[in-house]
Design a protein around this motif. Sequence first.
Motif, PDB file in Angstrom:
ATOM      1  N   ARG A 176      -0.214  10.644  -3.570  1.00 46.08           N
ATOM      2  CA  ARG A 176      -1.198  11.203  -2.633  1.00 46.08           C
ATOM      3  C   ARG A 176      -1.937  10.061  -1.932  1.00 46.08           C
ATOM      4  O   ARG A 176      -1.936   8.930  -2.395  1.00 46.08           O
ATOM      5  CB  ARG A 176      -2.214  12.074  -3.384  1.00 46.08           C
ATOM      6  N   PHE A 177      -2.567  10.426  -0.813  1.00 47.42           N
ATOM      7  CA  PHE A 177      -3.439   9.493  -0.123  1.00 47.42           C
ATOM      8  C   PHE A 177      -4.817   9.550  -0.766  1.00 47.42           C
ATOM      9  O   PHE A 177      -5.282  10.616  -1.172  1.00 47.42           O
ATOM     10  CB  PHE A 177      -3.567   9.859   1.357  1.00 47.42           C
ATOM     11  N   GLU A 178      -5.473   8.417  -0.862  1.00 47.87           N
ATOM     12  CA  GLU A 178      -6.828   8.352  -1.412  1.00 47.87           C
ATOM     13  C   GLU A 178      -7.725   7.557  -0.473  1.00 47.87           C
ATOM     14  O   GLU A 178      -7.261   6.636   0.218  1.00 47.87           O
ATOM     15  CB  GLU A 178      -6.836   7.689  -2.797  1.00 47.87           C
ATOM     16  N   GLY A 179      -9.008   7.905  -0.483  1.00 47.89           N
ATOM     17  CA  GLY A 179      -9.988   7.127   0.270  1.00 47.89           C
ATOM     18  C   GLY A 179      -9.611   6.953   1.726  1.00 47.89           C
ATOM     19  O   GLY A 179      -9.387   7.923   2.462  1.00 47.89           O
ATOM     20  N   ASP A 180      -9.505   5.683   2.149  1.00 47.71           N
ATOM     21  CA  ASP A 180      -9.215   5.362   3.547  1.00 47.71           C
ATOM     22  C   ASP A 180      -7.737   5.058   3.790  1.00 47.71           C
ATOM     23  O   ASP A 180      -7.398   4.385   4.772  1.00 47.71           O
ATOM     24  CB  ASP A 180     -10.061   4.153   3.982  1.00 47.71           C
ATOM     25  N   ASP A 181      -6.856   5.544   2.915  1.00 43.71           N
ATOM     26  CA  ASP A 181      -5.427   5.244   3.046  1.00 43.71           C
ATOM     27  C   ASP A 181      -4.878   5.671   4.412  1.00 43.71           C
ATOM     28  O   ASP A 181      -4.111   4.933   5.045  1.00 43.71           O
ATOM     29  CB  ASP A 181      -4.623   5.943   1.949  1.00 43.71           C
ATOM     30  N   ALA A 182      -5.248   6.867   4.873  1.00 41.96           N
ATOM     31  CA  ALA A 182      -4.709   7.379   6.136  1.00 41.96           C
ATOM     32  C   ALA A 182      -5.161   6.496   7.301  1.00 41.96           C
ATOM     33  O   ALA A 182      -4.350   6.093   8.145  1.00 41.96           O
ATOM     34  CB  ALA A 182      -5.155   8.821   6.347  1.00 41.96           C
ATOM     35  N   VAL A 200       0.833  -1.202   0.000  1.00 43.24           N
ATOM     36  CA  VAL A 200       0.000   0.000   0.000  1.00 43.24           C
ATOM     37  C   VAL A 200       0.869   1.254   0.000  1.00 43.24           C
ATOM     38  O   VAL A 200       0.542   2.243  -0.665  1.00 43.24           O
ATOM     39  CB  VAL A 200      -0.958  -0.009   1.217  1.00 43.24           C
ATOM     40  N   SER A 201       1.987   1.222   0.717  1.00 41.70           N
ATOM     41  CA  SER A 201       2.897   2.374   0.729  1.00 41.70           C
ATOM     42  C   SER A 201       3.444   2.652  -0.664  1.00 41.70           C
ATOM     43  O   SER A 201       3.543   3.812  -1.091  1.00 41.70           O
ATOM     44  CB  SER A 201       4.056   2.127   1.702  1.00 41.70           C
TER      45      SER A 201
END
Length: 283
Positions: free
Chosen positions: A144-150, A135-136
Amino acid sequence: MAFADMVTSKVNLILEGLPPLTDYVPAIPTTMVPVVWFTLGWMCMNMIMHVISYAIAGPTYKKLPLSEKLTWMGWGVTTLHTLVIFTLCYPLVDELYPLWMAGSMTFVDSPDTIAKAALPMSVFMGYILSDVMFVSVAIMMRGRFEGDDAGFMVHHLAIIVTWYMALTQAKCRGFCIGPMMCEVTQPLLGLRYYMAKYKNFGLIFTINGITLLVMWWVFRIGGYVIVQGMSVVNSAGMIMEDPLRVLLVINWAIGGVLQVFWGVKILTAALRFLLPKKKDKTK
């Protein structure tokens, strides 16, 4: 039970035959050696899923950007992971289920639980480490981060820290079995992902969504948040006696917030899908 015990015995036998990593990297704790092997194993499974995806879903899979291919592979591997974890955790259910239901989990494991929990926890941590790596890479490729990545990264990093301490200190392992059983929802999420890619929103998509909604609230809200929450409340007096218990409860709380957040999102999406907005006839 006999099948689960047989699988556990076979896997442990294979691990004993692998090269002793501590001879080459003495800094690795002995209890982390299986985790290293399982991390490599899950990474290999992602590569195998890559080949399978080309064979089964060639045109659809081929046109995906590489970052999306990593996501596709991950959802396929998570289904296998769920089957493995359930098989390995099953022998512990008889001992722990009455404690879960009574809200009397004490954070103090029996020697049997400590021994039996080591393998499923190692498999699970190896999977989580592999998942974080892929995922990283996908996040870096997208830029960039998308959706529920954070939320995903917070959730997984909290698991890694907690599982490391529980494995190396041989404590609080029984409390970790419940969260691993919550993986039952993952194949349903994976199926939803694949059907969405094929724009298949028919009856099977609806049934899968309703099943996911029910199982999420039963296992992750009812089991993880409420049942284990009762254990936390009833064991409050002894939690402060051990830093690992404190860390475990903090990470459980972080996970609980995320489970509720995602559960509400799933419920909202289900209601929007099942109860579409009425068209304004005045226009």
